[in-house]
Design an enzyme around this catalytic site. Structure first.
Site, PDB file in Angstrom:
ATOM      1  CG  ASP A  64      -7.482  -2.324   2.350  1.00  0.00           C
ATOM      2  OD1 ASP A  64      -7.274  -2.478   3.567  1.00  0.00           O
ATOM      3  OD2 ASP A  64      -6.618  -2.547   1.475  1.00  0.00           O
ATOM      4  CG  ASP A  88     -10.362   4.173   1.771  1.00  0.00           C
ATOM      5  OD1 ASP A  88      -9.351   4.880   1.669  1.00  0.00           O
ATOM      6  OD2 ASP A  88     -11.188   4.289   2.701  1.00  0.00           O
ATOM      7  N   GLY A  89      -9.446   2.253  -2.677  1.00  0.00           N
ATOM      8  CA  GLY A  89      -9.543   1.188  -3.666  1.00  0.00           C
ATOM      9  C   GLY A  89     -10.897   1.046  -4.322  1.00  0.00           C
TER      10      GLY A  89
END
Length: 563
Positions: free
Chosen positions: A217, A540-541
């Site tokens: 991601d 988003d990580g």
């Protein structure tokens, strides 16, 4: 030979009428087939006198392409065409079904003229392709566009994502599928962090019909922010985005697969599913979330904002990256062994309708008996409706006494004017406007809900269904539902209870666990102010600066390739 040549309705290439023909097997001329093509099915009937199954129906919804070609032997007057299908079939070694490749080929030798046979093969291949485009799998109630055909695709591959096998996965599973679907592509191997961000920020997108990411991601996070940093961001962000899972978490890939209403899939099966959707070329809308950090940096997010346990596991498990997706399980167990509690303040703007959940499954900060909680967000983005609930005001007062610097106290103004769009360092306007957010140094509007608790194990805002391949975090989420799904777990939860929540999350059952420490809200905007001096926040990580952060959703801002 082809039948009913006098009837022109039977010669249309699959769109309305029916196409008929008789051909032989590419590997054995003694095996003959009667073939018919309708709007939705390729019907193959083996011509034989022996008993047994001799008829096969191929659903054109499962077809990615068809090609005509000459054989390798120059003395062979025949021509060939092959159709490529990816239907759901039972797995070899486990229960359930998954998409599996099926190739069906035919030899055309109607006359002794090689050119005439090739033209007939091309006619059939074109008819099958045209019919399969009209039969792309569509989710009921969803609105789709289609990528331009022929579709020119730029594929960005991070060779170091996951276990470092993204490039091998592409060549082994996706490359052939794109060839079968006649999708031309340019392959770009990223060389360093933010390479993709820099590339799409400067790329001539008129030469590209879709941007596809083969990675985890994190690479898509780079691409989206690169697009939003362009002067022509409004046009650039309309470029369809595709995802091919090649990382450890693969949350968006799992979510896109889930939205297609397909059976659960993991690993190579998930990759095949996403590759299939790329070849079919349906395009849907995807929400993006604008995130503001204390340094005045603005980011755009497609997946999640996390603080506490989830962020800790995501970042601390990087050291286990070489083992693949199991790194998150290892990180979870390590963090459970020394569970942390974080102090902070949380506030949010609820959506108009309360979440629909099983009765008594989780607790909510919104009293169902208070009518004001049913319409806390104005339909006009430049004006927020104040909340006059006595209970809610008392909650606000409780939080406002904790710190002289607490900006989660309520504004005395009943109307908050639209926040002016931010400007970049070069003076150009940076849009879209975040009309629901005051400045980070300003009090929140009266219409927001302030969370009474200030001790948290985790805070997670997610806007896709999955947080990882095997974590169905927001079961009701859709890519374009216009909602931030806010979860938080308060202090006091035991280690076994927290573990049970994450185990139940594999099948989306955590909301029905009855855990009193788990809270779930549907919101349009939120603000988080960590008080603990140390901690991690991820978007988003990806780890971002630690400190106050706020976010607002922008419905349908981006486009993505889906099924």
């Amino acid at each position: 030979m082809e039948k009913d040549e006098a009837d022109p309705s039977r010669q249309r290439n699959g769109a309305v009428g029916v196409l008929y023909g008789e051909f032989t097997d590419p590997l054995d001329d003694r095996v003959r087939y009667s073939v018919s093509l309708t709007e939705s099915v390729l019907n193959v009937q083996r011509i034989c006198s022996s008993p047994g199954r001799s008829k096969v129906l191929f659903n054109l919804t499962d077809c990615v392409g068809c090609r005509a070609y000459r054989g390798p032997d120059s003395a062979d007057v025949g021509a060939y065409f092959a159709a490529y299908f990816y239907p759901f079939k039972r797995r070899w070694m486990s229960a359930g079904v998954a998409r599996q490749r099926v190739e069906q080929g035919f030899r055309v030798a109607l006359v002794q003229d090689p050119l005439a046979n090739l033209q007939e093969a091309e006619r059939w291949a074109r008819a099958i392709r045209d019919a399969s485009v009209l039969q792309a799998p569509r989710r009921e109630g969803a609105v789709y566009a289609e990528v331009r055909r022929p579709c020119r695709v730029m594929i960005l591959v991070n060779p170091h994502s996951g276990r470092g096998q993204a490039l091998q996965l592409f060549t082994g599973h996706v490359q052939g599928m794109l060839t079968e679907a006649a999708v031309p592509y340019t392959l770009v191997i990223t060389e360093h962090q933010n390479h993709a961000r820099e590339l799409v920020r400067k790329a001539d997108l008129s030469q590209c019909d879709a941007l596809v990411i083969m990675s985890g991601d994190g690479l898509l996070f780079e691409v989206i922010n690169g697009l939003m940093e362009r002067e022509d961001w409004q046009e650039a962000i309309q470029t369809p985005l595709g995802i091919l899972p090649g990382g450890s978490g693969n949350a968006l890939a799992a979510s896109v697969h889930h939205y297609s209403q397909s059976p659960p899939a993991w690993n190579e099966e998930l990759l095949l599913s996403c590759g299939f959707m790329l070849c079919k070329g349906l395009v849907g809308s995807m929400d993006l979330v604008s995130i503001h950090l204390a340094s005045r940096q603005r980011l755009f997010s497609f997946l999640s904002l996390a603080w506490g346990f989830v962020a800790d596991v995501d970042i601390e498990s990087e050291k286990y990256r070489h083992v693949g997706a199991i790194r998150f399980l290892m990180g979870t167990l390590v963090r459970l062994a020394s569970l942390r509690v974080y102090q902070g303040r949380l506030a949010y703007l609820p959506v108009k309708e309360a979440p629909t959940l099983p009765k008594g499954s989780i607790k909510s900060n919104q009293p169902p008996s208070t009518p004001q909680h049913q319409s806390l967000c104005s339909s006009l983005p430049c004006r927020l409706i104040p909340n006059t609930s006595p209970n809610q005001n008392s909650r606000h007062n409780h939080n406002s006494t904790n710190s002289n610097h607490n900006t989660l106290t309520n504004s005395s103004n009943n109307a908050i004017t639209t926040k002016r769009p931010e400007t970049q360092s070069d003076g150009k306007t940076r849009a879209p406007e975040d009309s629901l957010l005051p400045g980070l140094d300003q009090p929140i509007p009266d219409s927001w809900t302030v969370v009474k608790e200030e001790d948290f194990v985790l805070v997670l805002a997610i806007y896709q269904s999955h947080l990882a391949e095997d974590l169905w975090t927001a079961p009701g989420a859709m890519a374009d539902d216009g909602v931030i799904h806010l979860f938080y777990v308060t202090a006091g939860i035991s280690r076994p209870a927290l573990l049970r929540l994450f185990l139940a999350m594999e099948k989306g059952g955590h909301l029905a666990c009855g855990c009193p420490h788990l809270v779930y809200e549907k919101v349009k905007a939120l603000r988080l102010e960590p008080v603990s001096p140390q901690g991690m926040i991820t978007v988003d990580g990806e780890m971002v600066e630690y400190g106050p952060v706020q976010a607002q959703i922008h419905p349908g801002l981006a486009k993505f390739i889906c099924g």
